[in-house]
Scaffold this active site. Sequence first.
Site, PDB file in Angstrom:
ATOM      1  N   ARG A  21       0.859  -1.190   0.000  1.00 50.00           N
ATOM      2  CA  ARG A  21       0.000   0.000   0.000  1.00 50.00           C
ATOM      3  C   ARG A  21       0.891   1.233   0.000  1.00 50.00           C
ATOM      4  NH1 ARG A  21      -4.363   0.111  -1.917  1.00 50.00           N
ATOM      5  NH2 ARG A  21      -5.128  -1.706  -0.797  1.00 50.00           N
ATOM      6  N   GLN A  39      -6.853  -8.095  -8.976  1.00 51.56           N
ATOM      7  CA  GLN A  39      -7.189  -6.696  -9.296  1.00 51.56           C
ATOM      8  C   GLN A  39      -5.921  -5.966  -9.749  1.00 51.56           C
ATOM      9  OE1 GLN A  39      -9.942  -4.142  -8.095  1.00 51.56           O
ATOM     10  NE2 GLN A  39      -8.750  -2.740  -6.853  1.00 51.56           N
ATOM     11  N   ARG A  44       2.320  -5.937 -10.565  1.00 47.73           N
ATOM     12  CA  ARG A  44       2.718  -5.325  -9.288  1.00 47.73           C
ATOM     13  C   ARG A  44       2.947  -6.365  -8.187  1.00 47.73           C
ATOM     14  NH1 ARG A  44      -2.570  -2.425  -6.546  1.00 47.73           N
ATOM     15  NH2 ARG A  44      -3.981  -4.194  -6.657  1.00 47.73           N
ATOM     16  N   HIS A 117       0.650   3.576 -10.508  1.00 48.31           N
ATOM     17  CA  HIS A 117      -0.270   3.847  -9.390  1.00 48.31           C
ATOM     18  C   HIS A 117       0.494   4.620  -8.296  1.00 48.31           C
ATOM     19  CE1 HIS A 117      -3.314   3.158  -6.363  1.00 48.31           C
ATOM     20  NE2 HIS A 117      -3.993   2.315  -7.123  1.00 48.31           N
ATOM     21  N   ASP A 162     -12.566   8.641  -6.307  1.00 44.57           N
ATOM     22  CA  ASP A 162     -12.088   7.579  -7.182  1.00 44.57           C
ATOM     23  C   ASP A 162     -12.556   7.910  -8.601  1.00 44.57           C
ATOM     24  OD1 ASP A 162     -11.040   5.293  -8.228  1.00 44.57           O
ATOM     25  OD2 ASP A 162     -12.193   3.890  -6.995  1.00 44.57           O
ATOM     26  N   GLU A 220      -2.504   8.955 -10.674  1.00 45.58           N
ATOM     27  CA  GLU A 220      -1.977   7.797 -11.402  1.00 45.58           C
ATOM     28  C   GLU A 220      -2.058   8.028 -12.909  1.00 45.58           C
ATOM     29  OE1 GLU A 220      -4.566   4.652  -9.939  1.00 45.58           O
ATOM     30  OE2 GLU A 220      -4.628   5.622  -7.990  1.00 45.58           O
TER      31      GLU A 220
END
Length: 245
Positions: A21, A39, A44, A117, A162, A220
């Site tokens: 995170r 997801q 990553r 991200h 978002d 991002e």
Amino acid sequence: MKILFNFCSKEAVFDGKKAIRGGIPIVFPHFGPWNYGPQHGFARLMRWTVEKAPERLQNGDVEAIFSLCDSEYTRSMWDCPFRLSYRLILREKELHFNLAVYNPNHNCMFPFHLLLHTYFKVPDVRKCQITGLHGCPFIDKTRGNNMYQEIRNVVTIDEWTDRIYQCTPQELMITNVVSGRKMRIFKYNLPDTVIWNPWEKARDMADFGNDEYPNMICVESGQVTHPIILRPGTTFEASQVLQVM
Ligand code: BG6
């Protein structure tokens, strides 16, 4: 870049099973929930190959190169041979990211999403101002994925956010990033900009401290609303430069 600009949650888990995170996870080959794998895709979560360990060049820059290729694991989710190459250049006030996706297939094209991200560390997210998004259409994931158009010259955040902004300009600016400085984002071939802060939803996230959301903002750069289609034998290149002002 001497100023540490990246946010990383104190609850981030470094066990290699889940993306941490914080930092700058690379979203590839899929953005968002994915029927065939995790997801935001597998890149990553994977161990990349170090092609060139960080090395100081003659001009003072520091360069590092990493790569990721398809494997039995990636083909179990996404049956496409590929090669991703990631080159980083670090200067006193700049960080350059160069990404290249190569399709080695002889006769098969493939679609993919790509996104950096980036988690920025900020003293207070309510005081950040993002400029450059005026007039851009955006999908608001907090409001049923409906489309809107940004009418503000300066975008600020004071709630769960978002959004996927489309057709964003090459240059964006965020004020009041770490140490109160401005951060210039300059990007090439990455037309979408996602802005995300989970706000109090962070409390439901095991790897995010309950009180940390005021100290981060994700801005991002990527291409995620329309997939990039890569023809056989060709390479897609994109880049982002972060510059502390
Ligand atoms: C953003 C998405 O890019 O990433 C959000 O727009 C998502 O919808 C966020 O919640 C974090 O995703 P993850 O998989 O790192 O929890």
